[in-house]
Design a protein around this motif. Structure first.
Motif, PDB file in Angstrom:
ATOM      1  N   ARG A 222       2.680  10.782  -4.699  1.00 40.71           N
ATOM      2  CA  ARG A 222       1.856  11.629  -4.001  1.00 40.71           C
ATOM      3  C   ARG A 222       0.214  11.691  -4.600  1.00 40.71           C
ATOM      4  NH1 ARG A 222       3.144  15.354  -0.181  1.00 40.71           N
ATOM      5  NH2 ARG A 222       1.167  16.024  -0.406  1.00 40.71           N
TER       6      ARG A 222
ATOM      7  N   VAL B 140      -7.272  11.447  -0.341  1.00 37.79           N
ATOM      8  CA  VAL B 140      -7.588  10.396  -0.017  1.00 37.79           C
ATOM      9  C   VAL B 140      -9.013  10.233   1.158  1.00 37.79           C
ATOM     10  CG1 VAL B 140      -5.570   8.946  -0.098  1.00 37.79           C
ATOM     11  CG2 VAL B 140      -6.257  10.051   1.956  1.00 37.79           C
TER      12      VAL B 140
ATOM     13  N   TRP C 239      -1.922   9.464  -2.689  1.00 35.84           N
ATOM     14  CA  TRP C 239      -2.360   9.772  -1.290  1.00 35.84           C
ATOM     15  C   TRP C 239      -2.978  11.247  -1.332  1.00 35.84           C
ATOM     16  CZ3 TRP C 239      -2.790   5.759   1.696  1.00 35.84           C
ATOM     17  CH2 TRP C 239      -2.077   4.747   1.355  1.00 35.84           C
ATOM     18  N   ASP C 240      -2.908  12.124  -2.324  1.00 37.57           N
ATOM     19  CA  ASP C 240      -3.469  13.077  -2.064  1.00 37.57           C
ATOM     20  C   ASP C 240      -5.169  12.857  -2.321  1.00 37.57           C
ATOM     21  OD1 ASP C 240      -1.111  14.713  -1.917  1.00 37.57           O
ATOM     22  OD2 ASP C 240      -0.961  15.166  -3.850  1.00 37.57           O
TER      23      ASP C 240
ATOM     24  N   ARG D  97      -7.131   5.078   3.681  1.00 41.74           N
ATOM     25  CA  ARG D  97      -6.669   6.206   4.296  1.00 41.74           C
ATOM     26  C   ARG D  97      -5.291   6.223   4.920  1.00 41.74           C
ATOM     27  NH1 ARG D  97     -10.804   9.647   6.288  1.00 41.74           N
ATOM     28  NH2 ARG D  97      -9.670  10.144   8.242  1.00 41.74           N
ATOM     29  N   HIS D  98      -4.784   4.932   5.228  1.00 41.97           N
ATOM     30  CA  HIS D  98      -3.552   4.865   5.640  1.00 41.97           C
ATOM     31  C   HIS D  98      -3.046   3.331   5.240  1.00 41.97           C
ATOM     32  CE1 HIS D  98      -0.310   4.554   8.545  1.00 41.97           C
ATOM     33  NE2 HIS D  98      -0.470   5.863   9.084  1.00 41.97           N
TER      34      HIS D  98
ATOM     35  N   ASP E 295      -8.322   1.567  -2.253  1.00 40.31           N
ATOM     36  CA  ASP E 295      -8.157   3.023  -1.809  1.00 40.31           C
ATOM     37  C   ASP E 295      -8.411   3.225  -0.332  1.00 40.31           C
ATOM     38  OD1 ASP E 295      -8.199   5.827  -2.011  1.00 40.31           O
ATOM     39  OD2 ASP E 295     -10.205   5.989  -2.421  1.00 40.31           O
TER      40      ASP E 295
ATOM     41  N   GLN F 209       0.828  -1.255   0.027  1.00 35.92           N
ATOM     42  CA  GLN F 209      -0.120   0.036   0.049  1.00 35.92           C
ATOM     43  C   GLN F 209       0.735   1.232   0.027  1.00 35.92           C
ATOM     44  OE1 GLN F 209      -3.086   1.723   0.190  1.00 35.92           O
ATOM     45  NE2 GLN F 209      -3.816  -0.272  -0.551  1.00 35.92           N
TER      46      GLN F 209
ATOM     47  N   PHE G  41      -3.088   9.036   6.401  1.00 33.80           N
ATOM     48  CA  PHE G  41      -1.699   9.001   6.067  1.00 33.80           C
ATOM     49  C   PHE G  41      -1.191  10.243   5.208  1.00 33.80           C
ATOM     50  CE2 PHE G  41       1.665   7.854   2.857  1.00 33.80           C
ATOM     51  CZ  PHE G  41       2.958   7.403   4.019  1.00 33.80           C
ATOM     52  N   ASN G  42      -0.206  11.001   5.817  1.00 28.99           N
ATOM     53  CA  ASN G  42       0.211  12.287   5.268  1.00 28.99           C
ATOM     54  C   ASN G  42       1.759  11.918   4.650  1.00 28.99           C
ATOM     55  OD1 ASN G  42       1.003  14.730   4.496  1.00 28.99           O
ATOM     56  ND2 ASN G  42       1.081  15.566   6.460  1.00 28.99           N
ATOM     57  N   PRO G  43       1.872  11.777   3.113  1.00 22.83           N
ATOM     58  CA  PRO G  43       3.212  11.863   2.586  1.00 22.83           C
ATOM     59  C   PRO G  43       4.184  12.626   3.229  1.00 22.83           C
ATOM     60  CG  PRO G  43       1.457  12.317   1.001  1.00 22.83           C
ATOM     61  CD  PRO G  43       0.729  12.182   2.272  1.00 22.83           C
TER      62      PRO G  43
END
Length: 483
Positions: free
Chosen positions: A467, A473, A470-471, A290-291, A288, A118, A455-457
């Motif tokens: 990115r 999400v 994850w942007d 969130r983390h 898909d 993931q 999750f914040n990359p």
């Protein structure tokens, strides 16, 4: 040809015969300890994925629930019906205990490999995601290890995409012929046509089919096993005692005693739940979420469903019946499960079991196809490559169903899966510190009162992450603490 078969035989002996099972067990225990027993810590959280709320609103992506169902559909196959019967025949009732044990350990291994898949996934032009151990190698270890990613991809295509699909076609056609008398050619043709319709639709169509097929097959099989348990309720304590007693050598059911129980239980359990083999992460990466840790938890649950639910169903059907005689030669494999079910509930159950085998094998075929497709995208970007693979796999399913002797051509499947698993274990251990970092981030957010960590990359700028994967999400207010 004999030289090639001998070479693959040596590879099989060096992997499955000598090193792989002990490595998977030792690494599983090691990972369990280093992750702080995540499979127990997040056990209650695993069940959240079953909620319909886990369906994604975006039609271009796969939800966590859909990825779980695809994974369960792939893990649950002939090994849950025939494999468990073989384990009990060769290892006695105690083999069931060691199947349970390796599942609990394997849950942690699957958690790590799927969380990494993931983390390093890549968003595709159509909005979907691709990932898995090959991309974890490329983006986690770097381009210098591309050769390792290619080795992994080749082994995945050979073992799952080609070999195991031939065996699944053979299993279905054989079961249908034995129970219904339908010619193998008819079964193979129908299976190939349906499989073709689904695989040409890609991962999104596979997810839609899995959402229907997997709950039906799992619920029906579990319900049948529960009926057997209820009808033999007074015998359950004795069966549980025989499982424990044989597992620790207090009672000997077969030659080899405790050693046979451990060896067969661990081996069949690993074949069934696939934890650490490097297959399931390819599907885990499509979700898909969130983390990354969220999908790791979900795929850990997949191992639990496969062994603790489905494999246990087969074990109780056999051990509560009178067909199985410990240590005696005779019926084994899928025939043992079938005859045991007939002894409990009557002759109609052989048709029910054939239908279950059909669903189990079919879900495995479409799962195996996607593993091959995902691996192929690592080797080549040619637009026609995937369509060629689809046609080849449809042909192999038909060939395996109609010409059972043809499956002997795929003698390389188990050795290639052995190499696949060894590569995957190396990758897991090299990237384990990274997984522990994102696990710490997940736990930190939970302690801060955030019910669903995000999750914040940007917090992991040193990692080669996509990115775009994850942007966006989640909506802006999604990470607001509780209360």
């Amino acid at each position: 040809m004999e030289f090639i078969e001998g070479l693959f035989g040596i590879i099989g002996d060096l992997t499955w015969g000598q090193s792989l099972v002990p490595l998977l067990v030792v690494f599983g225990v090691f990972i369990t300890a280093l992750t702080g027993f995540v499979q127990f810590e997040f056990f209650r959280r695993m069940f959240r994925v079953l909620s319909k709320n886990n369906q994604s609103a975006d039609p271009n992506v796969i939800s966590a629930r859909a990825a779980l169902l695809i994974s369960v559909g792939g893990r649950v196959g002939g090994g849950n019906i025939a494999g468990v019967a073989v384990a009990i025949t060769l290892g006695g009732p105690g083999a069931v205990f060691w199947m349970w044990s390796i599942a609990l350990v394997g849950m942690a291994t699957s958690f790590v490999e799927c969380s990494l898949a993931q983390l390093y996934k890549r968003r595709q032009p159509d909005g979907s995601f691709r990932g898995g151990p090959a991309r974890s190698i490329l983006h986690g270890l770097g381009e210098n290890f591309r050769w390792l990613a290619v080795v992994y991809a080749v082994c995945l295509i050979a073992a799952f995409g080609l070999g195991f699909n031939a065996f699944q076609g053979n299993t279905v056609a054989g079961a249908v012929k034995d129970s219904l008398g339908i010619d193998r050619t008819i079964t193979g043709g129908v299976l190939a046509v349906i499989a073709g319709f689904i695989v040409f639709g890609g991962i999104k169509r596979i997810a839609k089919v899995a959402d229907i097929v997997v709950p039906v097959m799992a619920t029906a099989y579990i319900a049948m096993a529960l009926l057997v348990v209820v009808l033999n309720l007074t015998e359950v304590p004795a069966v549980l005692w025989s499982i424990i007693a044989n597992a620790f050598g207090w009672e000997e059911a077969v030659g080899g005693g405790m050693g046979a129980a451990i060896a067969n239980g661990l081996r069949r359990g690993l074949f069934s739940n696939e934890a650490g083999l490097g297959s399931a992460p390819n599907v885990a990466a499509t979700a898909d979420v969130r983390h990354p840790i969220s999908q790791g938890i979900t795929q850990s649950f997949s191992v639990f469903i496969d062994t603790m639910f489905i494999c246990s169903c087969t074990a109780f059907i056999i051990l509560l019946g009178d067909v199985y005689v410990p240590g005696a030669e005779g019926v084994d494999g899928i025939a043992l499960t079938q005859q045991s079910l007939v002894s409990h509930l009557g002759g109609w159950t052989q048709y029910f079991l054939s239908f279950m085998i059909l669903l189990f094998a079919f879900s495995s075929i479409i799962y195996n196809y996607y593993l091959g497709e995902n691996a192929l995208t690592v080797i080549t970007k040619h637009p026609m490559a995937i369509n060629v693979l689809r046609v080849v796999i449809i042909g192999i399913v038909f060939l395996g169903a109609t010409a059972p002797g043809a499956t002997s051509v795929f003698f390389f499947s188990d050795p290639m899966m052995g190499i696949l698993a060894l590569v995957n274990l190396v990758v897991i251990m090299m990237l384990l510190p990274t997984c522990l970092r994102i696990l710490a981030d997940f736990r930190k957010q939970l302690k801060e009162g955030i019910a669903r960590p995000l999750f914040n990359p940007d917090d992991f700028a040193d990692l080669d992450l996509d990115r775009a994967a994850w942007d966006g999400v989640a909506p802006p207010d999604a990470a607001v603490p509780k209360g």
